[in-house]
Design an enzyme around this catalytic site. Structure first.
Site, short mmCIF file in Angstrom:
data_model
loop_
_atom_site.label_atom_id
_atom_site.label_comp_id
_atom_site.label_asym_id
_atom_site.label_seq_id
_atom_site.Cartn_x
_atom_site.Cartn_y
_atom_site.Cartn_z
N ASP A 284 1.94 -2.53 -4.54
CA ASP A 284 1.46 -1.91 -3.30
C ASP A 284 0.86 -2.91 -2.31
O ASP A 284 0.17 -2.50 -1.37
CB ASP A 284 0.42 -0.84 -3.62
CG ASP A 284 -0.83 -1.42 -4.29
OD1 ASP A 284 -0.72 -2.50 -4.91
OD2 ASP A 284 -1.90 -0.82 -4.19
N GLU A 285 1.13 -4.19 -2.48
CA GLU A 285 0.50 -5.19 -1.62
C GLU A 285 1.39 -6.41 -1.48
O GLU A 285 2.04 -6.83 -2.45
CB GLU A 285 -0.87 -5.59 -2.20
CG GLU A 285 -1.73 -6.39 -1.27
CD GLU A 285 -3.12 -6.60 -1.83
OE1 GLU A 285 -4.01 -7.02 -1.08
OE2 GLU A 285 -3.31 -6.35 -3.04
#
Length: 615
Positions: A94-95
């Protein structure tokens, strides 16, 4: 992405939206992977023991992770990032860091802000989730800006204001400063980044060591020269398991180590790598962690060699008091193998002994393996009720809530654990119509194949038999039409491939052999049936060739026989009428009519506003 795992669960389960959701291991030794912002109000956060989280937020929804779903959504987000720049460095699912300058998508602060705003919009359109964007001149500052932007925001750190921004922040804000280093600095009287810069480089080297001290001082001055690296070389491959109950049986510990070795080999082969150094990790009952390693003559991905090496490492570890965690890994990775023939031969012998020894164990565990287990948050499907997810199970029962990402909160039903009508299901897409071209994003209710828009209650019927703009659990076509996919989607009878006549809407469809679907000359003759029936007199009641009343006036053209299996339903989405009303409907979304010929509803997407069905 904002509270990624929990946000995915809330988006896929309407009944959990706006409520506290915690995702992680649900066993007595489980750990929180992600907590929604509603759960963080109670003090729940990532890496917290699940037992502690349950005490802080007893009414939250506790779900197991669905990594396949998270990975699929992450790939969609990463694809959007790669459209901005070829240099994308993923940090996790998610990053990621993106070098906007390398992609030429941002030249100054204003253009960078526009790119960030557009990215947030695209993420919401493609995934249905929110993402936060941090813009800055370095990776460290961009990371800090993205944390400040959460949830669902955008923060840009302007050049020249970095030290002023960092000064009052806690030292824990800097990357690489964890609880231990933070406590050590706090005891030395350093709590903020500004105080860290004032302490000086020599003092920091004395406090935390040479390598870490130099790095901390540079970050305190907002210096970060690290480049965005699109591809990182893996340094190790490993697997590990934490057990709900400590393992005391030495034979069971050995079997677990061999099973972990096989899983490690599978991961090596999936990535096309081999390892030279085999590592064994053992966490004992008192939380003491031991690590043992052995370096082979060359890199290998042979399961027998790695199993034998892990077994030798286990022989040097005392597991008398019990084991709570085991792990097997490989380092010294390479993209080739150099087999050790002697070790491999010994490993094959050990493999044969293992198979012999474990036959009784495998037979004893067969009933347990066949027992159906339902975990909270798991996707399921019921033959009668459709898709849903498990709310909980126990005492031979499983409770399921039946809902989809596009539906309102659904109903709850309880079944026997062994109910044959209940089976594991597949995750449904969070955004309607993701399998269709991007143009669908702006028109979620329209059928991309040409059918008129539908309301959610009218099902998800597409002209191609695929799931389109309706509800996720709606049928693709009425059952009667599923068996006639070769027929014209407007109801005309099938034709031969050689004829391929034109239908009334100008598309190729199937008509009767030997004549065109709708000759232009026929369209101007109101007393003739467009489908081949002989002309009618006004008193015949405007019946079409199938003998069903349509929506035209007595002297108007009739509707095609599209109502296969449902004569009282309108083929274009209008509500059914009773037989007393004569089932009078207009053609292609025309106003439904009563027996007195007066319109009874709005135009349904065809632009026809008069009475009667006109071409």
């Amino acid at each position: 992405m904002d509270a990624f795992f929990a946000s995915v669960e809330q988006a896929s389960k309407p009944s959990l939206r706006g409520k506290a959701v915690v995702v992680g291991g649900l066993g007595p030794r489980g750990v929180v992977a992600t907590a929604s912002y509603e759960a963080r109000v109670f003090g729940v956060h990532s890496a917290m023991p699940m037992a502690q989280a349950r005490r802080l937020a007893p009414n939250a929804a506790y779900l197991v992770p669905r990594f396949a779903v998270y990975r699929s959504i992450s790939e969609q987000v990463m694809a959007l990032l790669r459209e901005l720049s070829p240099l994308v460095e993923p940090l996790s699912l998610d990053e990621a860091f993106v070098d906007l300058e390398a992609g030429g998508s941002a030249r100054d602060e204003e253009s960078a802000r526009r790119v960030g705003a557009a990215l947030r919009t695209d993420i919401r359109a493609v995934t249905g989730l929110t993402g936060s964007v941090g813009l800055a001149a370095s990776k460290m500052l961009a990371k800090i800006a993205s944390e400040q932007a959460k949830p669902d925001g955008l923060v840009l750190i302007e050049p020249g204001t970095e030290r002023e921004l960092l000064g009052p922040m806690s030292v824990r804000t800097l990357p690489g400063v964890g609880p231990a280093t933070g406590d050590h600095l706090r005891r030395a009287g350093i709590t903020t980044v500004g105080e860290l810069a004032e302490a000086g480089e020599d003092e920091l080297v004395r406090l935390v060591g040479k390598a870490h001290g130099h790095g901390l001082y540079a970050m305190a001055l907002a210096r970060d020269e690290r480049a965005v690296v699109a591809e990182r070389e893996a340094k190790s491959v490993s697997v590990e398991d934490t057990y709900d109950v400590d393992i005391h049986d030495r034979l069971r510990v050995g079997l677990e180590v061999r099973r972990l070795a096989d899983r490690c080999v599978r991961r090596l082969r999936e990535t096309g790598l081999s390892g030279r150094t085999i590592v064994l990790k053992v966490r004992r009952y008192d939380f003491s962690t031991l690590t043992r390693s052995e370096t082979l003559r060359g890199p290998t991905d042979d399961p027998a060699v790695i199993r034998e090496a892990a077994a030798r490492l286990l022989d040097s570890v005392d597991t008398t008091g019990g084991v709570r965690l085991l792990g097997v890994g490989a380092t010294g990775l390479a993209d080739y193998t150099q087999e050790d023939l002697f070790a491999q031969a010994a490993g094959e012998g050990a493999e044969g002994e293992l198979a012999e020894d474990t036959v009784p164990e495998a037979v004893a565990e067969t009933p347990a393996a066949e027992e159906r287990r339902w975990r909270a948050g798991q996707d399921v499907r019921h033959v009668e009720w459709g898709p849903g997810w498990v709310q909980g199970s126990g005492l031979g029962r499983v409770t399921v809530r039946f809902e989809t990402p596009q539906s309102p909160p659904g109903r709850v039903r309880t079944f026997l654990v062994e109910d044959p009508l209940l089976s594991p299901g597949e995750a449904l897409p969070l955004v309607r119509g993701l399998a269709h071209p991007p143009t669908r994003l702006a028109q979620p209710d329209a059928d991309p194949h040409g059918a008129p828009p539908r309301t959610p209650g009218q099902g998800a019927g597409s002209c191609k038999g695929t799931r389109c703009g309706g509800e996720a659990d709606g049928p693709a076509h009425p059952p009667a039409r599923l068996a006639q996919l070769e027929a014209d989607r407007h109801g005309a009878p099938p034709g031969t491939p050689e004829e391929e006549p034109e239908c009334c809407e100008g598309t190729r469809c199937g008509s009767e052999a030997g004549r065109p679907a709708h000759p232009p000359a026929r369209l101007g003759q109101p007393e003739a049936d467009r489908h081949g029936a002989p002309p009618r007199t006004p008193g015949e009641g405007a019946r079409c060739s199938e003998g069903v009343r349509c929506g035209g006036e007595a002297d108007g053209p009739a509707d095609p026989p599209t109502r296969l299996g449902q004569p009282d339903a309108h083929p274009h989405g209008a509500a059914p009428r009773t037989r007393e009303e004569g089932a009078e409907f207009g053609r292609a979304g025309v106003v439904p009519r009563r027996q007195d010929g007066v319109g009874t509803g709005p135009v349904a997407g065809c632009g026809v506003s008069g009475g009667g069905a006109r071409p």
